[in-house]
Design a protein around this motif. Structure first.
Motif, PDB file in Angstrom:
ATOM      1  N   ILE B 128     -45.883 -24.009  -1.439  1.00  0.00           N
ATOM      2  CA  ILE B 128     -46.280 -24.573  -2.428  1.00  0.00           C
ATOM      3  C   ILE B 128     -45.806 -24.741  -3.860  1.00  0.00           C
ATOM      4  O   ILE B 128     -45.929 -26.007  -4.554  1.00  0.00           O
ATOM      5  CB  ILE B 128     -47.642 -23.474  -2.795  1.00  0.00           C
ATOM      6  CG1 ILE B 128     -48.441 -23.031  -1.576  1.00  0.00           C
ATOM      7  CG2 ILE B 128     -48.703 -23.922  -4.100  1.00  0.00           C
ATOM      8  CD1 ILE B 128     -49.322 -24.176  -1.178  1.00  0.00           C
ATOM      9  N   ALA B 129     -44.823 -24.020  -4.158  1.00  0.00           N
ATOM     10  CA  ALA B 129     -44.028 -24.160  -5.413  1.00  0.00           C
ATOM     11  C   ALA B 129     -43.316 -25.520  -5.225  1.00  0.00           C
ATOM     12  O   ALA B 129     -43.379 -26.360  -6.161  1.00  0.00           O
ATOM     13  CB  ALA B 129     -43.258 -22.951  -5.467  1.00  0.00           C
ATOM     14  N   ARG B 130     -42.766 -25.733  -4.008  1.00  0.00           N
ATOM     15  CA  ARG B 130     -41.852 -27.030  -3.946  1.00  0.00           C
ATOM     16  C   ARG B 130     -42.858 -28.125  -4.142  1.00  0.00           C
ATOM     17  O   ARG B 130     -42.518 -29.050  -4.775  1.00  0.00           O
ATOM     18  CB  ARG B 130     -41.402 -27.031  -2.416  1.00  0.00           C
ATOM     19  CG  ARG B 130     -40.178 -26.412  -2.235  1.00  0.00           C
ATOM     20  CD  ARG B 130     -39.294 -27.005  -1.202  1.00  0.00           C
ATOM     21  NE  ARG B 130     -39.701 -26.158   0.173  1.00  0.00           N
ATOM     22  CZ  ARG B 130     -38.816 -25.150   0.629  1.00  0.00           C
ATOM     23  NH1 ARG B 130     -37.923 -25.093   0.382  1.00  0.00           N
ATOM     24  NH2 ARG B 130     -39.429 -24.404   1.816  1.00  0.00           N
ATOM     25  N   ALA B 131     -44.176 -28.159  -3.796  1.00  0.00           N
ATOM     26  CA  ALA B 131     -45.002 -29.410  -3.768  1.00  0.00           C
ATOM     27  C   ALA B 131     -45.316 -29.603  -5.254  1.00  0.00           C
ATOM     28  O   ALA B 131     -45.645 -30.661  -5.607  1.00  0.00           O
ATOM     29  CB  ALA B 131     -46.194 -29.116  -3.242  1.00  0.00           C
ATOM     30  N   THR B 132     -45.189 -28.518  -6.185  1.00  0.00           N
ATOM     31  CA  THR B 132     -45.615 -28.998  -7.624  1.00  0.00           C
ATOM     32  C   THR B 132     -44.379 -29.639  -8.229  1.00  0.00           C
ATOM     33  O   THR B 132     -44.534 -30.386  -9.222  1.00  0.00           O
ATOM     34  CB  THR B 132     -45.540 -27.460  -8.340  1.00  0.00           C
ATOM     35  OG1 THR B 132     -44.298 -26.778  -8.479  1.00  0.00           O
ATOM     36  CG2 THR B 132     -46.842 -26.563  -7.857  1.00  0.00           C
ATOM     37  N   GLY B 133     -43.160 -29.780  -7.703  1.00  0.00           N
ATOM     38  CA  GLY B 133     -42.083 -30.463  -8.447  1.00  0.00           C
ATOM     39  C   GLY B 133     -41.412 -29.841  -9.623  1.00  0.00           C
ATOM     40  O   GLY B 133     -40.498 -30.227 -10.178  1.00  0.00           O
ATOM     41  N   LEU B 134     -41.963 -28.605  -9.714  1.00  0.00           N
ATOM     42  CA  LEU B 134     -41.515 -27.832 -11.064  1.00  0.00           C
ATOM     43  C   LEU B 134     -40.700 -26.841 -10.647  1.00  0.00           C
ATOM     44  O   LEU B 134     -40.524 -26.220  -9.417  1.00  0.00           O
ATOM     45  CB  LEU B 134     -42.749 -27.081 -11.621  1.00  0.00           C
ATOM     46  CG  LEU B 134     -43.791 -27.897 -12.463  1.00  0.00           C
ATOM     47  CD1 LEU B 134     -44.766 -27.053 -13.042  1.00  0.00           C
ATOM     48  CD2 LEU B 134     -43.386 -28.967 -13.186  1.00  0.00           C
ATOM     49  N   GLY B 135     -39.521 -26.437 -11.385  1.00  0.00           N
ATOM     50  CA  GLY B 135     -38.597 -25.494 -11.201  1.00  0.00           C
ATOM     51  C   GLY B 135     -39.197 -24.139 -11.555  1.00  0.00           C
ATOM     52  O   GLY B 135     -40.267 -23.991 -12.088  1.00  0.00           O
TER      53      GLY B 135
END
Lengths: 159, 159
Positions: B128-135
């Motif tokens: 999920i975290a990857r999908a947000t595109g945020l660091g």
DNA sequence: CAAAATTAAGTTGTGCACAACTTATCGGGC
DNA sequence: GCCCGATAAGTTGTGCACAACTTAATTTTG
């Protein structure tokens, strides 16, 4: 102490802890804000998604967008919009009419009453912004971050 | 150029423009992230709210919180949780039993199957975290801002 | 201790969301 | 002009959310 959110993928880490997850924060904040809207919009007989549809219509009062165009703005499909628009029509705020040149399309326009409602809800954004406890700078930054996340997800989806 | 979001309360300003509203950004981002979860959780036969309930239970596997305690964590009432828990029980992931010392309470515990599921969903937060595109830094900042907003709203409500 | 107030969970009804499907219309290719 | 794939809106079914209500157990209080 730093597998926060991304973590290192072990079941004994803290990645699965509710309060650490940005997604829960998002889900909780979204519902909390809708809770703030509810009593305010209730005075106008509106739900939050109905209010969103009216926002789109007020932006272009002479346009009468189709159901699909509304859906593209709000990212909602006809399964959600069709019954919602039927209720807005029942409330006398919008009218739906089949397009003359393409009988598949249904154009959604404002009634006089729907147009007039705009002035009455004028103070709503201010009331909501106050409830968040954030300043303008933070609100703008938050909005832009969220928009970026949403756009990133949607862009991935199209490919 | 600066009635962004807060605005000066006139109908001819831009406050009522959809894309300017932080609430729409929040609503859209929340739904977009749920869209990312859906196919992932679907493999485990879970919805996102069901997954949230399991997160709480996994945090304290020997605790068996009551329906109200779950509701306090997730800010959901029995009207939402009762049928949801019935479905989780039907899936064999949780058990519900009346408390011995207070017959009004219903304690929700994990089954062996529910406990075992934890390992399988281990990679979900990372995906999920990857999908947000945020660091990580941005994610933590976003989470904390959202948590602050939610807490502010809830504190106002209690008074 | 008995009546009243409180609390916990569940039920009912409404309105989203969304997947999957249906129906009707349109446009292109032959 | 007709078929065929695509498109637009609507329908059906499931699962949240939440308000309002019901039922049952517990606690408070006179």
């Amino acid at each position: 102490m730093h597998n926060l959110i991304l973590g290192y993928g072990s079941a004994v880490t803290d990645d699965l802890v509710l309060r650490r997850q940005v997604c829960f924060a998002l889900y909780a904040a979204s519902r909390a804000l809708t809770d703030v809207y509810r009593p305010i919009l209730d005075e106008f007989g509106l739900t939050y998604p109905q209010y969103l549809v009216l926002l789109v219509l007020w932006e272009r009062p002479d346009d009468a967008p189709t159901v699909s165009e509304l859906g593209a703005e709000l990212r909602l499909d006809s399964g959600t919009l069709s019954p919602l628009l039927k209720r807005l029509e029942g409330a006398g705020l919008v009218v739906r009419r089949r397009s003359a040149r393409d009988e598949r399309r249904v154009e959604v326009g404002l009634t006089e009453q729907g147009r007039a409602l705009r002035q009455q809800v004028d103070e709503v954004p201010l009331q909501i912004a106050r409830a968040t406890g954030l300043g303008i700078t933070e609100l703008v930054a938050l909005r832009d971050t969220l928009t970026r996340v949403t756009d990133t997800i949607h862009r991935q989806k199209e490919q």
